[in-house]
Design a protein around this motif. Structure first.
Motif, short mmCIF file in Angstrom:
data_model
loop_
_atom_site.label_atom_id
_atom_site.label_comp_id
_atom_site.label_asym_id
_atom_site.label_seq_id
_atom_site.Cartn_x
_atom_site.Cartn_y
_atom_site.Cartn_z
N LYS A 104 -0.12 12.65 1.01
CA LYS A 104 0.50 11.33 1.16
C LYS A 104 0.81 11.04 2.63
N LYS A 105 1.26 12.10 3.32
CA LYS A 105 1.59 11.92 4.74
C LYS A 105 0.32 11.59 5.54
N ASN A 106 -0.76 12.29 5.25
CA ASN A 106 -2.05 12.01 5.94
C ASN A 106 -2.57 10.61 5.60
N ALA A 107 -2.45 10.24 4.34
CA ALA A 107 -2.90 8.90 3.91
C ALA A 107 -2.09 7.82 4.62
N GLU A 108 -0.77 8.07 4.76
CA GLU A 108 0.08 7.10 5.44
C GLU A 108 -0.32 6.96 6.90
N ALA A 109 -0.67 8.09 7.52
CA ALA A 109 -1.12 8.06 8.93
C ALA A 109 -2.41 7.28 9.06
N ARG A 110 -3.33 7.51 8.09
CA ARG A 110 -4.59 6.75 8.11
C ARG A 110 -4.33 5.26 7.92
N GLU A 111 -3.37 4.94 7.07
CA GLU A 111 -3.01 3.53 6.84
C GLU A 111 -2.53 2.87 8.13
N ALA B 276 0.83 -1.21 0.00
CA ALA B 276 0.00 0.00 0.00
C ALA B 276 0.86 1.25 0.00
N ASN B 277 1.94 1.25 0.78
CA ASN B 277 2.82 2.42 0.83
C ASN B 277 3.49 2.68 -0.51
N SER B 278 3.85 1.61 -1.20
CA SER B 278 4.49 1.75 -2.51
C SER B 278 3.55 2.42 -3.51
N ILE B 279 2.27 1.98 -3.49
CA ILE B 279 1.29 2.57 -4.41
C ILE B 279 1.02 4.03 -4.02
N LEU B 280 0.98 4.26 -2.69
CA LEU B 280 0.74 5.62 -2.20
C LEU B 280 1.84 6.58 -2.66
N MET B 281 3.08 6.16 -2.46
CA MET B 281 4.21 7.03 -2.81
C MET B 281 4.29 7.30 -4.32
N ALA B 282 3.79 6.33 -5.11
CA ALA B 282 3.89 6.48 -6.57
C ALA B 282 2.74 7.29 -7.16
N ASP B 283 1.74 7.62 -6.33
CA ASP B 283 0.58 8.34 -6.85
C ASP B 283 0.90 9.83 -6.96
N LYS B 284 1.13 10.31 -8.18
CA LYS B 284 1.52 11.70 -8.42
C LYS B 284 0.36 12.66 -8.33
N ASN B 285 -0.82 12.12 -8.13
CA ASN B 285 -1.99 12.97 -8.02
C ASN B 285 -2.14 13.56 -6.62
N LEU B 286 -1.27 13.05 -5.68
CA LEU B 286 -1.35 13.49 -4.29
C LEU B 286 -0.16 14.35 -3.93
N THR B 287 -0.43 15.37 -3.16
CA THR B 287 0.66 16.20 -2.67
C THR B 287 1.38 15.46 -1.55
#
Length: 630
Positions: A491-498, A476-487
């Motif tokens: 990404k940091k907030n999404a990682e915290a939610r994860e 999940a983190n790999s896909i998150l970091m690769a998503d260029k649509n997110l600032t």
């Protein structure tokens, strides 16, 4: 009826009288071992050619069966057995034992006569002594075997012991507690039953014949000895006097004659005899008042014969201890077998939730306890009940582990199947584009929802999901970091939610384990309380049986003392005071006894059981297939 007597069209030899001595017949012992009902055992003994077998056939409800002879040759050799359903006691088996005639002129070893008489006493709950003619001094002299019982039977392994005042106690004083009822059948009786010109009953006739003479001369002592033994050893005495059944020339056809051709007076006495035996013969018991089943009787036969063949004297106490060891071991094995068989059937349904597993464990362990207590007796100190409880607990541990392993395998298979679509999308690069992380999260949430809807996950459903999601956290983190649509902030907030989701899932898994452990411990506590309750009931029942045994013996002694006083034998009556005192002391001891061993035995076992469950549920069965070690 389950556990009842086998279908027997004819009697079988139970004990053979061979050149090598008295030996049990294995096939007959097997018939007894299969009988789990309490048994009423009626044995007939007496001189050969006195018509013993006819009475036993009548008790079996048959015209023929036990061999009848019409010559001077004894027809019955050894001891023969016929097991039938008791005609008036439901749930009981009537065991009829026809013994070899005593005094057979063709017998090589006359010592076997004494042992056959002794076995008749040891194995029966009613002993029928069969004779012909009258009960006179000659008839009683022929019953000398009863005077030899003190040399052939011991009550306790260490002898008679001492009373509370330090006085020696003669063991034959205790015979009345354990010996059968005595029934004298006088055949071909032709005299009038009159005493001093007065008509008397059969029982009064017997009582008159057993009266003692005053004096201490050798002749009087010899005269009194068999009478004294019968009065002292047997708790009850009964007599039936039978007239001739038919004319002398027809006696050889007795086993084939229709009932209607027998003399009416004879038929009437025979009917009264059978009615009395059926209604008054008690269930066979052994020392302690424990009821004897067919299975236990088979052990008694083997134990007594082994003792006799070794040259030793049968001991009632040792026989009961040996029989209890065999029966209690068998009871424990059978209880454990039933538990394991039931759990194996549940195993076919693994994986299952702990509630189902625990409930079935409780049901089957209760069944195992019931089966054990039904078959066991004299489990002093709760030794075998404790062993059963421990073995059941350890088996339960194994089934929990197997259920957890089955749950792991099922959950792993299900998670991999549900995740296969996501894995394929990763391979195709579906999530490697702007907005891919949101699509990935949505599909992963759908996968988790489907997983939770699946019912057959077993005990480790949430734990395996926790492990799986942690394993996929890097994905999940790999896909998150690769998503260029997110600032970067998103990404940091999404990682915290994860991470929060992972922690939430972990907490959910821990709560599931905690609830399952709590329920399992409560079920185990409930099971131990149930076992303790049943053991207390068993103790109370065995205590009641002991009290009944002692009360019967006391009543018999008091009645005998009363008669001695009435007949003017004051010295003999006074000698009985010590025996009566000892019985009352024993009554007090039994009355005040308490099952203190139960707490000592079962509280530690309950603690061990809880420790095992805690260990199994908290630490065993951790996931191997995702790289975690047990």
């Amino acid at each position: 009826m389950s556990g009842g007597p086998p279908s027997m069209s004819a009697p079988v030899c139970l004990i053979e009288n061979t050149d090598r001595g008295l030996q049990a017949v294995d096939s007959s012992l097997k018939l007894l071992r299969d009988i789990q009902q309490p048994v009423v055992v009626v044995a007939v003994v007496g001189l050969y050619r006195t018509g013993k077998s006819y009475l036993m056939n009548r008790l079996a409800g048959q015209q023929s069966g036990f061999a009848l002879g019409s010559t001077i040759e004894s027809k019955t050799k050894g001891i023969w057995m016929w097991c039938v359903q008791h005609p008036s006691k439901p749930g009981h088996t009537l065991v009829l034992l026809d013994t070899e005639g005593l005094g057979d002129v063709d017998k090589g070893d006359s010592k076997n006569d004494a042992w056959i008489f002794c076995l008749g006493v040891l194995l029966s709950s009613t002993l029928v002594y069969n004779s012909r003619g009258t009960i006179d001094n000659q008839a009683l002299e022929k019953l000398h075997y009863v005077t030899e019982l003190t040399d052939q039977i011991r009550v306790k392994s260490a002898g008679g012991g001492r009373d509370e005042d330090g006085e020696d106690i003669s063991e034959d004083c205790e015979f009345v507690r354990f010996f059968p009822s005595f029934l004298w059948a006088v055949r071909d009786f032709t005299l009038e039953r009159k005493i001093d010109g007065r008509d008397v009953s059969d029982d009064e006739y017997l009582d008159f014949a057993l009266q003692l003479k005053k004096g201490l001369s050798p002749k009087i002592v010899t005269y009194n000895l068999p009478r004294q033994c019968i009065r002292n050893f047997f708790p009850t005495r009964k007599c039936f006097t039978f007239p001739f059944p038919t004319s002398a020339d027809k006696m050889k056809c007795l086993d084939s004659m229709p009932e209607s051709q027998l003399e009416p007076d004879f038929r009437q006495v025979a009917d009264r005899f059978c009615t009395y035996v059926f209604s008054e013969s008690r269930t066979k018991t052994v020392q302690g008042g424990h009821k004897v089943t067919g299975s236990r009787l088979s052990h008694l036969v083997k134990i007594y014969l082994d003792t006799i063949s070794s040259g030793d004297v049968p001991c009632l106490e040792n026989a009961v201890v040996a029989m209890a060891e065999i029966e209690n071991q068998s009871a424990m094995t059978e209880g454990l077998r039933q538990y394991e068989l039931g759990m194996q059937q549940l195993k076919n349904q693994f994986p299952t939730d702990l509630d189902t597993l625990s409930s079935e464990h409780h049901r089957l362990s209760t069944m195992a306890t019931k089966e054990f207590l039904k078959r066991s007796f004299k489990d002093e100190g709760g030794k075998y009940m404790a062993q059963l409880s421990e073995k059941v607990t350890h088996l339960y541990e194994q089934f929990i582990s197997q259920n957890m392993e089955a749950s792991e395998m099922e959950c792993r298979k299900l998670l991999l199947e549900l995740h296969s679509g996501i894995a394929a999308n990763i391979e195709r690069g579906v999530y490697a584009k702007p907005g891919g992380y949101e699509v990935y999260c949505r599909e992963r949430d759908t996968m988790v929802a489907k997983y939770r809807q699946h019912r057959k996950k077993g005990m480790k459903g949430e734990e395996m999901l926790d492990v799986f999601l942690q394993e996929k956290n890097a994905e999940a983190n790999s896909i998150l970091m690769a998503d260029k649509n997110l600032t970067d902030a998103e990404k940091k907030n999404a990682e915290a939610r994860e991470q929060a989701a992972v922690q939430e899932q972990r907490a959910r898994a821990e709560e599931q384990r905690r609830q399952e452990l709590q329920q399992a411990l409560e079920d185990e506590k409930r099971g131990q309380e149930e076992r303790v309750r049943r053991m207390e009931e068993k103790f109370a029942e065995e205590k009641r049986q002991q009290q009944e045994e002692l009360q019967r013996a006391l009543n018999s002694k008091l009645e005998e003392q009363r008669q001695m006083i009435e007949k003017g034998f004051k010295d003999k009556a006074e000698m009985m005071n010590q025996e009566i005192k000892q019985l009352r002391t024993e009554q007090t001891r039994v009355k005040e006894s308490k099952p203190g061993f139960i707490e000592k035995v079962f509280l530690p076992i309950a603690s061990i059981g809880r420790d095992i469950l805690s260990t199994v549920l908290q630490y065993k069965g951790m996931c191997k297939m995702f790289g975690r070690k047990k």
